[in-house]
Design a protein around this motif. Structure first.
Motif, PDB file in Angstrom:
ATOM      1  N   ASP A   4       0.825  -1.198   0.000  1.00 40.08           N
ATOM      2  CA  ASP A   4       0.000   0.000   0.000  1.00 40.08           C
ATOM      3  C   ASP A   4       0.863   1.252   0.000  1.00 40.08           C
ATOM      4  OD1 ASP A   4      -2.183  -1.633   0.133  1.00 40.08           O
ATOM      5  OD2 ASP A   4      -2.387  -1.474   2.306  1.00 40.08           O
ATOM      6  N   LEU A   5       0.287   2.328  -0.470  1.00 34.68           N
ATOM      7  CA  LEU A   5       0.941   3.626  -0.477  1.00 34.68           C
ATOM      8  C   LEU A   5       0.284   4.475   0.604  1.00 34.68           C
ATOM      9  CD1 LEU A   5       2.921   5.522  -2.007  1.00 34.68           C
ATOM     10  CD2 LEU A   5       0.973   6.227  -3.371  1.00 34.68           C
ATOM     11  N   ALA A   6       1.085   5.046   1.491  1.00 33.22           N
ATOM     12  CA  ALA A   6       0.554   5.845   2.591  1.00 33.22           C
ATOM     13  C   ALA A   6       0.694   7.330   2.257  1.00 33.22           C
ATOM     14  CB  ALA A   6       1.289   5.533   3.879  1.00 33.22           C
ATOM     15  N   LEU A  15      -2.306  -1.547  -6.159  1.00 34.22           N
ATOM     16  CA  LEU A  15      -2.919  -1.865  -7.452  1.00 34.22           C
ATOM     17  C   LEU A  15      -3.772  -0.708  -7.971  1.00 34.22           C
ATOM     18  CD1 LEU A  15      -3.949  -5.578  -6.911  1.00 34.22           C
ATOM     19  CD2 LEU A  15      -2.015  -4.697  -8.194  1.00 34.22           C
ATOM     20  N   LEU A  16      -4.389   0.037  -7.066  1.00 31.64           N
ATOM     21  CA  LEU A  16      -5.168   1.202  -7.466  1.00 31.64           C
ATOM     22  C   LEU A  16      -4.258   2.301  -8.020  1.00 31.64           C
ATOM     23  CD1 LEU A  16      -7.928   2.615  -7.590  1.00 31.64           C
ATOM     24  CD2 LEU A  16      -7.476   3.446  -5.283  1.00 31.64           C
ATOM     25  N   VAL A  17      -3.112   2.472  -7.389  1.00 33.86           N
ATOM     26  CA  VAL A  17      -2.144   3.460  -7.876  1.00 33.86           C
ATOM     27  C   VAL A  17      -1.672   3.083  -9.273  1.00 33.86           C
ATOM     28  CG1 VAL A  17       0.129   4.468  -7.462  1.00 33.86           C
ATOM     29  CG2 VAL A  17      -1.420   4.078  -5.555  1.00 33.86           C
ATOM     30  N   LEU A  18      -1.384   1.796  -9.481  1.00 38.06           N
ATOM     31  CA  LEU A  18      -0.965   1.343 -10.808  1.00 38.06           C
ATOM     32  C   LEU A  18      -2.086   1.497 -11.829  1.00 38.06           C
ATOM     33  CD1 LEU A  18       1.138  -1.843 -10.045  1.00 38.06           C
ATOM     34  CD2 LEU A  18       1.928   0.454 -10.591  1.00 38.06           C
ATOM     35  N   ALA A  19      -3.329   1.282 -11.420  1.00 35.67           N
ATOM     36  CA  ALA A  19      -4.457   1.445 -12.335  1.00 35.67           C
ATOM     37  C   ALA A  19      -4.612   2.903 -12.753  1.00 35.67           C
ATOM     38  CB  ALA A  19      -5.745   0.931 -11.692  1.00 35.67           C
ATOM     39  N   VAL A  20      -4.402   3.824 -11.826  1.00 40.11           N
ATOM     40  CA  VAL A  20      -4.487   5.250 -12.163  1.00 40.11           C
ATOM     41  C   VAL A  20      -3.354   5.636 -13.112  1.00 40.11           C
ATOM     42  CG1 VAL A  20      -4.320   7.578 -11.205  1.00 40.11           C
ATOM     43  CG2 VAL A  20      -5.744   5.867 -10.081  1.00 40.11           C
ATOM     44  N   ILE A  55      -3.044  -3.716 -21.583  1.00 39.98           N
ATOM     45  CA  ILE A  55      -1.636  -3.951 -21.897  1.00 39.98           C
ATOM     46  C   ILE A  55      -0.738  -3.096 -21.007  1.00 39.98           C
ATOM     47  CG2 ILE A  55       0.116  -3.600 -23.683  1.00 39.98           C
ATOM     48  CD1 ILE A  55      -2.073  -4.444 -25.713  1.00 39.98           C
ATOM     49  N   ILE A  56      -1.064  -1.820 -20.869  1.00 38.91           N
ATOM     50  CA  ILE A  56      -0.242  -0.926 -20.052  1.00 38.91           C
ATOM     51  C   ILE A  56      -0.298  -1.338 -18.580  1.00 38.91           C
ATOM     52  CG2 ILE A  56      -0.015   1.447 -19.225  1.00 38.91           C
ATOM     53  CD1 ILE A  56      -0.848   2.361 -22.015  1.00 38.91           C
ATOM     54  N   TYR A  57      -1.479  -1.706 -18.099  1.00 34.84           N
ATOM     55  CA  TYR A  57      -1.617  -2.147 -16.708  1.00 34.84           C
ATOM     56  C   TYR A  57      -0.799  -3.412 -16.469  1.00 34.84           C
ATOM     57  CZ  TYR A  57      -3.962  -3.079 -12.255  1.00 34.84           C
ATOM     58  OH  TYR A  57      -4.239  -3.298 -10.929  1.00 34.84           O
ATOM     59  N   LEU A  61       2.338  -3.801 -13.902  1.00 28.62           N
ATOM     60  CA  LEU A  61       2.352  -4.846 -12.879  1.00 28.62           C
ATOM     61  C   LEU A  61       3.603  -5.704 -12.979  1.00 28.62           C
ATOM     62  CD1 LEU A  61      -1.306  -6.156 -12.759  1.00 28.62           C
ATOM     63  CD2 LEU A  61      -0.046  -5.044 -10.937  1.00 28.62           C
ATOM     64  N   GLN A  62       4.072  -5.903 -14.190  1.00 27.68           N
ATOM     65  CA  GLN A  62       5.215  -6.768 -14.399  1.00 27.68           C
ATOM     66  C   GLN A  62       6.530  -6.063 -14.073  1.00 27.68           C
ATOM     67  OE1 GLN A  62       5.501  -8.186 -18.384  1.00 27.68           O
ATOM     68  NE2 GLN A  62       6.803  -9.894 -17.825  1.00 27.68           N
ATOM     69  N   HIS A  63       6.646  -4.773 -14.400  1.00 23.72           N
ATOM     70  CA  HIS A  63       7.954  -4.135 -14.322  1.00 23.72           C
ATOM     71  C   HIS A  63       8.149  -3.191 -13.139  1.00 23.72           C
ATOM     72  CE1 HIS A  63       9.418  -5.817 -18.011  1.00 23.72           C
ATOM     73  NE2 HIS A  63       8.299  -5.490 -18.616  1.00 23.72           N
ATOM     74  N   LEU A  64       7.127  -2.549 -12.630  1.00 24.26           N
ATOM     75  CA  LEU A  64       7.337  -1.601 -11.532  1.00 24.26           C
ATOM     76  C   LEU A  64       7.777  -2.254 -10.231  1.00 24.26           C
ATOM     77  CD1 LEU A  64       4.817   1.342 -11.766  1.00 24.26           C
ATOM     78  CD2 LEU A  64       7.256   1.343 -12.091  1.00 24.26           C
TER      79      LEU A  64
END
Length: 71
Positions: A4-6, A15-20, A55-57, A61-64
């Motif tokens: 999580d990001l605080a 996952l929400l941060v990555l989705a944004v 594709i971007i998501y 998920l794979q690289h970050l």
């Protein structure tokens, strides 16, 4: 594992941060497709936008997590 990001004591799921981030990148990619005229090649624009987002998501998920940003 993506943690999580605080922000100010409020926890936001990673996952929400990555989705944004993927949504912003999708908007940029679709804007480039429109400006270059490549969007006219596709019959279903909403389906293309959904595919670009997926594709971007997936790439995020794979690289970050391997960069150590979300560990």
């Amino acid at each position: 594992m993506i943690t999580d990001l605080a922000l100010g004591g409020v926890f936001i799921p990673g996952l929400l941060v990555l989705a944004v981030l993927a949504l912003v990148a999708t908007l940029l990619v679709t804007r480039v497709l429109v400006v270059t005229g490549l969007s006219r090649l596709f019959a279903g624009r909403p389906l293309v936008e959904l595919a670009v987002f997926a594709i971007i998501y997936g790439l995020l998920l794979q690289h970050l997590p391997s960069t150590g940003l979300f560990q």
